[in-house]
Scaffold this motif. Structure first.
Motif, mmCIF file in Angstrom:
data_model
loop_
_atom_site.group_PDB
_atom_site.id
_atom_site.type_symbol
_atom_site.label_atom_id
_atom_site.label_comp_id
_atom_site.label_asym_id
_atom_site.label_seq_id
_atom_site.Cartn_x
_atom_site.Cartn_y
_atom_site.Cartn_z
ATOM 1 N N CYS A 111 -19.906 4.849 -5.086
ATOM 2 C CA CYS A 111 -20.792 5.762 -5.801
ATOM 3 C C CYS A 111 -20.719 5.401 -7.278
ATOM 4 O O CYS A 111 -19.639 5.287 -7.847
ATOM 5 C CB CYS A 111 -20.350 7.208 -5.568
ATOM 6 N N CYS A 114 -19.167 8.875 -9.294
ATOM 7 C CA CYS A 114 -17.769 9.330 -9.180
ATOM 8 C C CYS A 114 -16.836 8.200 -8.742
ATOM 9 O O CYS A 114 -15.619 8.337 -8.847
ATOM 10 C CB CYS A 114 -17.663 10.501 -8.211
ATOM 11 N N ILE A 116 -16.206 6.973 -5.694
ATOM 12 C CA ILE A 116 -15.624 6.933 -4.352
ATOM 13 C C ILE A 116 -16.373 5.903 -3.490
ATOM 14 O O ILE A 116 -17.541 5.594 -3.731
ATOM 15 C CB ILE A 116 -15.628 8.308 -3.624
ATOM 16 N N CYS A 146 -22.941 8.849 -3.791
ATOM 17 C CA CYS A 146 -22.489 9.666 -2.662
ATOM 18 C C CYS A 146 -23.424 10.875 -2.582
ATOM 19 O O CYS A 146 -24.138 11.197 -3.549
ATOM 20 C CB CYS A 146 -21.028 10.068 -2.821
ATOM 21 N N CYS A 149 -22.772 13.597 -5.386
ATOM 22 C CA CYS A 149 -23.266 13.294 -6.733
ATOM 23 C C CYS A 149 -24.789 13.311 -6.788
ATOM 24 O O CYS A 149 -25.380 13.808 -7.744
ATOM 25 C CB CYS A 149 -22.750 11.932 -7.204
HETATM 26 ZN ZN LIG Z 1 -20.199 10.384 -6.123
#
Ligand SMILES: [Zn+2]
Length: 201
Positions: A111, A114, A116, A146, A149
């Motif tokens: 992502c 963020c 991840i 993601c 987000c």
């Molecule tokens: Zn994210």
């Protein structure tokens, strides 16, 4: 996936620029049909089908490191690592078409807000400038996000949502896409630009 399925052969055009990777069987078929030759990554020697069989094939009952060979009815043929196409001298660098998969590969499955790691099936594409505000579906305007987000950002610019992009989205190079998702073979290095190897190392 087995290791066999992941194994790729680096494919160079006639003037030794990397243009693709293909599976071992496809590489051998190209060589068999005279459309490519095998390149030894150490000596840069080139082999056509007959030469390859002469030098790199052994009888099926000979003792070899199995992983390095592919079996046919009567022979074990050494797997090529690099091939060069006999006729094609072009280089497909006229822009890499936009694709969802390409965005996933370019952004390393992360992502871009963020950080991840996102599963391919759960990935969403965020339009940095939202579509509702005229944003295009294009390399520089699309990033992997993601679901959380993407939901938070909604129809806002990153700054409006208090979010920041981890990387500036750009159109990937052909070589980056050629090598993305591929198990890199160290012995390809002489044929690649250093920076491309670093991308996935
Ligand atoms: Zn994210």
């Amino acid at each position: 996936m087995t290791r066999m399925e992941l194994e790729r052969v680096l494919t160079l055009n006639r003037i030794w620029q990397p243009i693709a990777t293909v599976v071992v069987k496809q590489a051998l078929t190209l060589v068999f049909r005279g459309r490519a030759r095998v390149v030894c990554p150490e000596t840069y020697q080139m082999f056509d089908w007959g030469q390859w069989l002469n030098e790199k094939a052994v009888r099926s009952d000979a003792h070899v490191i199995e992983h390095d060979y592919i079996r046919t009815a009567h022979l074990q043929v050494r797997k090529p690592e690099v091939i060069t196409l006999a006729k094609y001298a072009g280089y497909p660098n006229t822009g890499v078409p936009y694709s969802r998969r390409g965005v996933f590969e370019r952004d390393n499955g992360q992502c871009q807000y963020c950080g991840i790691f996102v599963h391919k099936r759960a990935m969403t594409i965020d339009h940095v400038l939202p579509v509702s505000r005229g944003g295009a579906t294009s390399w520089p305007n699309c990033v992997l996000a993601c679901q959380r987000c993407n939901h938070i950002k909604s129809n806002r610019l990153p700054a409006e949502a208090g979010m920041a992009l981890r990387n500036q989205p750009v159109q990937p190079t052909r070589d980056q896409l050629i090598l993305s998702g591929v198990n890199l073979n160290d012995r390809w290095k002489p044929f690649l630009n250093e920076k491309h190897v670093k991308v996935k190392a």
